[in-house]
Structures are given as C-alpha cells and as structure tokens.
Design a protein around this motif. Structure first.
Motif: not given
Length: 239
Positions: A11, A88-90, A117, A121, A136, A171, A175
C-alpha cells in the motif's frame, strides 16, 4: 493472531517508515516488532513476540495509488519466495486526494478504488499461504470530521468528509466480500488531527503525543502507533 511465516505490508505511506522517524518506526513495522522505548505498553504485543520466526517484507511505498499497487507492488508480492501468512494493505487515500475539490470526479475515483481493491484481493489470495489472513485499512481524515480546509491550508471542499466516508464504506464492503479483516485506522485517528493540533507540522516525533499527523496527510511516530493498534485490533477481534 497468525502463525509463524511471512508478513507483507502493501500500500501507501500509511504503512511506511519514512514519516515516523526512520526504519522500524512505521505502523506495519511496529506490528512486526514493537519499539519498546516509544511504546512500553505494547511490549510483547507484536508478531516477533507472538509468532516467533515471522519474517517481514515492506512493499508499501510513498504516494502509492491503486495503480501502483496493481502494476508494481503485486508483481513483487507474487515473486516472493514463500507464501505469506499475513498481508496488510492501506490504499485509496492518494487516489481520492488526486480528485480533491471535484465531487463528481471523486465519486468516480471511489468506484475505481473499490474495483481495483477487488482485483488486488483476488491476486493476494492466490499467493497467500493456506489459512493466511488479509487486513485492509481505512483512510483517515486530518480534519477530524470538521472539513475545515482553511486550517489545513487547502482550498474549500464541503464534500470532503462525506467522500472519505464513502471511500471507507467501499473499502469495508470490498474487504468483506473477500473475507478480509478491516483495520479501522480512520476511527483510531479520530481526534488526533485538527482536534489535537496542526497536522501540517513536519516533525516525525512531536512533543505532543496526541497529534498523530505530520506534513498534513502522513502518520508521524505516534500516528504509526495508531496504525499498528488498528492492525492489531483487526487481527485480534478488537483486543
């Protein structure tokens, strides 16, 4: 939490070390290995302690958009020698910032972010270890919900707060469709922007520890602790 294996952070700058004082001090890095000198209350609550043998790969980059994620980071992710057990993803904040002031354009950006996204994913799941976990993160608001652009040194945009909320809703929904956990970074940061001071300050480690932003949109050292706390809560059912 997660078993020993690999942890990969993907991210944007919410996850990196650059604005929080250097290597090992960003939110993802703190999830991997706490800085006991800065956060003694987090001693023992990190992957290094709870899942000995975990490795850490930081692929998140400054200024990343969903395009950066899909075109640059995910190919590097797929090329890793071992399947990670945690990702982890931002992402999404820089996409939205690029449409600042244009409400119709920003709504189109939100739709593009959620579509990207969704693709990301799918790709992450294909390279994840069996029983691996994905988190996320949501996107924070330095105005603390006030929309006070003048105090942030920005042109007025009355719809900014609503658009951040729409982005975060997108988001969360995306997710959920993929079984990913959500780190409520936006909620953890509430009250640590304009309500606490001036988010434009450049210091990575201000004396005022309840101010979590620097350079307007970046997490400083104390904000990095908030990012870590949101990741940890997502992985541990809010604990």
């Amino acid at each position: 939490m997660t078993g020993a294996g690999g942890y990969v952070a993907l991210g944007d700058s919410i996850s990196i070390d650059d604005y929080s004082g250097g290597p090992g001090r960003g939110g993802a890095s703190l999830l991997f290995a706490n800085r006991d000198d800065d956060f003694p209350e987090w001693r023992g609550r990190d992957l290094r302690s709870t899942a000995p043998g975990t490795t850490f790969t930081l692929l998140a980059t400054d200024g990343a958009t969903t395009g950066t994620l899909l075109d640059r980071q995910l190919p590097r992710f797929a090329a890793l020698p071992a399947r990670p057990g945690l990702v982890t993803l931002t992402i999404g904040g820089n996409d939205l910032l690029g449409a600042y002031g244009d409400t119709a354009g920003a709504r189109a950006v939100v739709a593009r972010v959620t579509a990207a996204l969704d693709r990301a994913l799918v790709a992450i799941a294909a390279a994840l270890a069996p029983d691996g976990r994905v988190v996320v993160g949501t996107v924070y608001d330095p105005s603390d919900g006030t929309g006070d652009a003048a105090r942030l040194g920005l042109p007025p945009w009355p719809d900014a707060v609503a658009l951040i909320a729409e982005l975060n809703d997108g988001l969360r929904r995306t997710a959920a469709r993929h079984g990913a956990a959500v780190a409520e970074i936006a909620e953890h940061f509430r009250g640590h922007g304009l309500a606490a001071g001036d988010p434009r300050r450049p210091e990575a480690r201000p004396e005022q520890r309840d101010l979590w932003f620097c350079s307007l949109i970046e997490p400083n050292a104390w904000g990095a602790g908030g990012v870590r706390a949101a990741f940890w809560a997502a992985l541990n059912g809010g604990g």
